[in-house]
Design a protein around this motif. Sequence first.
Motif, PDB file in Angstrom:
ATOM      1  N   GLY A  48      54.318  36.243  50.280  1.00 36.47           N
ATOM      2  CA  GLY A  48      53.267  36.205  49.269  1.00 36.47           C
ATOM      3  C   GLY A  48      52.317  37.384  49.344  1.00 36.47           C
ATOM      4  N   ARG A  49      52.648  38.385  50.160  1.00 33.76           N
ATOM      5  CA  ARG A  49      51.771  39.545  50.308  1.00 33.76           C
ATOM      6  C   ARG A  49      51.980  40.513  49.152  1.00 33.76           C
ATOM      7  NH1 ARG A  49      53.579  39.987  56.568  1.00 33.76           N
ATOM      8  NH2 ARG A  49      55.539  40.390  55.486  1.00 33.76           N
ATOM      9  N   MET A  51      41.422  43.510  46.446  1.00 31.53           N
ATOM     10  CA  MET A  51      41.129  42.613  45.328  1.00 31.53           C
ATOM     11  C   MET A  51      42.363  41.813  44.900  1.00 31.53           C
ATOM     12  SD  MET A  51      37.899  43.187  44.709  1.00 31.53           S
ATOM     13  CE  MET A  51      37.686  43.471  46.470  1.00 31.53           C
ATOM     14  N   CYS A  52      43.515  42.142  45.480  1.00 30.52           N
ATOM     15  CA  CYS A  52      44.758  41.462  45.118  1.00 30.52           C
ATOM     16  C   CYS A  52      45.172  40.422  46.151  1.00 30.52           C
ATOM     17  CB  CYS A  52      45.883  42.485  44.945  1.00 30.52           C
ATOM     18  SG  CYS A  52      45.540  43.749  43.706  1.00 30.52           S
ATOM     19  N   LEU A  53      44.333  40.205  47.141  1.00 26.40           N
ATOM     20  CA  LEU A  53      44.626  39.214  48.183  1.00 26.40           C
ATOM     21  C   LEU A  53      44.035  37.870  47.811  1.00 26.40           C
ATOM     22  CD1 LEU A  53      43.784  41.355  51.348  1.00 26.40           C
ATOM     23  CD2 LEU A  53      46.051  40.899  50.401  1.00 26.40           C
ATOM     24  N   ILE A  60      46.564  34.656  52.367  1.00 31.25           N
ATOM     25  CA  ILE A  60      47.169  35.977  52.513  1.00 31.25           C
ATOM     26  C   ILE A  60      46.067  37.002  52.781  1.00 31.25           C
ATOM     27  CG2 ILE A  60      48.609  37.724  51.443  1.00 31.25           C
ATOM     28  CD1 ILE A  60      49.984  35.020  51.992  1.00 31.25           C
ATOM     29  N   ASP A  61      46.177  37.729  53.893  1.00 30.35           N
ATOM     30  CA  ASP A  61      45.145  38.721  54.211  1.00 30.35           C
ATOM     31  C   ASP A  61      45.732  40.073  54.618  1.00 30.35           C
ATOM     32  OD1 ASP A  61      46.160  38.066  56.678  1.00 30.35           O
ATOM     33  OD2 ASP A  61      44.240  37.554  57.611  1.00 30.35           O
ATOM     34  N   THR A  62      47.021  40.271  54.346  1.00 27.47           N
ATOM     35  CA  THR A  62      47.654  41.554  54.622  1.00 27.47           C
ATOM     36  C   THR A  62      48.521  41.957  53.435  1.00 27.47           C
ATOM     37  OG1 THR A  62      49.549  40.498  55.704  1.00 27.47           O
ATOM     38  CG2 THR A  62      47.715  41.184  57.126  1.00 27.47           C
ATOM     39  N   ASP A 105      40.601  34.371  41.638  1.00 23.20           N
ATOM     40  CA  ASP A 105      41.150  33.264  42.415  1.00 23.20           C
ATOM     41  C   ASP A 105      40.287  32.938  43.625  1.00 23.20           C
ATOM     42  OD1 ASP A 105      43.203  33.160  40.656  1.00 23.20           O
ATOM     43  OD2 ASP A 105      44.637  34.223  41.914  1.00 23.20           O
ATOM     44  N   ALA A 106      39.392  33.884  43.998  1.00 21.19           N
ATOM     45  CA  ALA A 106      38.530  33.647  45.162  1.00 21.19           C
ATOM     46  C   ALA A 106      37.652  32.434  44.953  1.00 21.19           C
ATOM     47  CB  ALA A 106      37.669  34.876  45.444  1.00 21.19           C
TER      48      ALA A 106
END
Length: 521
Positions: free
Chosen positions: A292-293, A326-328, A332-334, A516-517
């Motif tokens: 999902g990265r 901004m796409c995380l 998912i953080d990588t 989504d945040a």
Amino acid sequence: MVFRFYKIFERLPPGKVVLQLSIPAFFTQSENLRDVKEREVETSAGQSGHLTINRTFPPPKSFIALYPPFDMPAEPLPGRPGNLTPEQEAKLKEFWTLVMKVFGVSPPASLLENNSITTTMSSTSNGVSHAPSETSTDISNVSEKSAKKKRFGMFRKKDKDKDKDKENVPNHPSSTNATSTFTDEDDKYGQSKQFKTALSEMSPEELRIAFWSMVKADHPDGLLLRFLRARKWDTKKALVMMVSTMHWRLKEMDVESIVFKGEGVAIAEHDEGFMKQIRLGKSYLHGTDLQGRPICTVRARLHRQGDQSEDALNRYTIYVMETARMCLKDPIDTATVIFDLSEFSLANMDYAPVKFMIKCFEAHYPESLGVCLVYKAPWIFQGIWNIIKGWLDPVVASKIHFARSVDDLSNFIERQEIWSELGGPVDWEYKYIEPIAGEDDLLKDKESREKLLEERAKIVQEYEDATWTWIYSSSGEAKETRHAIAKKLREDYVKLDPYLRAKTIYDRIGYTKLNDATQSS
């Protein structure tokens, strides 16, 4: 009614997986998922049902779910907010204590009245200390009035107030103490020196502003934990790394200016070197891997050293990395990086940007690289690789894999989602979309921005106060309070973002995940 199903998760847990769907029933049966790629199912409306999937062996790499994808509860990876061991949480408290001291932020009055916090740190029920004794110094000498003035003045500090700030807050932690355990191997980028420079050149409030500007939509704990994991949970080394990064962002690269100006200003100012790279799509963000990265693909064949200055290339690299943030979306953080070396020649080789990118990942964006795929490397790259791998930290080097075919890529990316340029079936290619007139008008609205920054400053103070309470408490309530405020910070940043960050092509095509945040806890 027709529903489409497709893969969104990497693998099944042991045993059966039951998806309770609040949609019309589609089927109830066991599936060998290796035989199920995509399916359309006609159903009758008004029904409810569930899908039972048996785990197969060897474990499948994916399972199917309703499209559009619905959120499934996902456990954060170890060492992330919400998934810390007691020892890791103690280290995080220790780190926050050091950070607060550097920022000159004192505990709220309610805690200052409790003399115990200036002497002995409390412990958790299992005996793990919350913070080191060396950070248990008397902090009650900072007046409540001074603390309030500083914190509510956040994001609006004048340069003339720097010296006054330094008089009103405790001294910085000794740079000698913080850097004494560093070796040359630890400090390949000279961060010990940069740390000392930051403490001498920047006031505590400037450092604090730089930190909260860097947080953006991230969980504040998540940001600190990146530096802790990168420095193997050594809080002093993590502090040096983070403070030097803040100095680098503010004083060297001016990162916030790069994202504030964006593409529109670059076009208006005829910044051809910067814009040529964006328009060409020398690197672009598209797709996700099996984890999902988000994926960033670098097309090395499009690079020519003389096409842009080194400064323009470095700013472009920062632009891409900040946009990728901004796409995380939690958890998912990588990100995944693909170096597409098809049609690569020696004319495309340029060591300077490679060194800069390595420095960014290792020194200033720690724990941001998930995996790096070197795709279709020609034989001439072997000698180049022998040079590059000598520059790499072993942890970063372990994340680099060579892929020669679509079959190799499919170990990391769903085959049916690989686009045609990489040899896959998806008919997609990068096309730049020019800025839309008026899309960045909110950047000019200074009055609204100041109001939003005032609101954010209050939430920041609330979070800092809650952090002090959590540091000296072992209660679950203190922890939950902080997480709730962190969520408020994320939601608040979504409102603030259009006043601080120019739109990018990825905002125009809907690839960013910032909105989504507000849906993440």
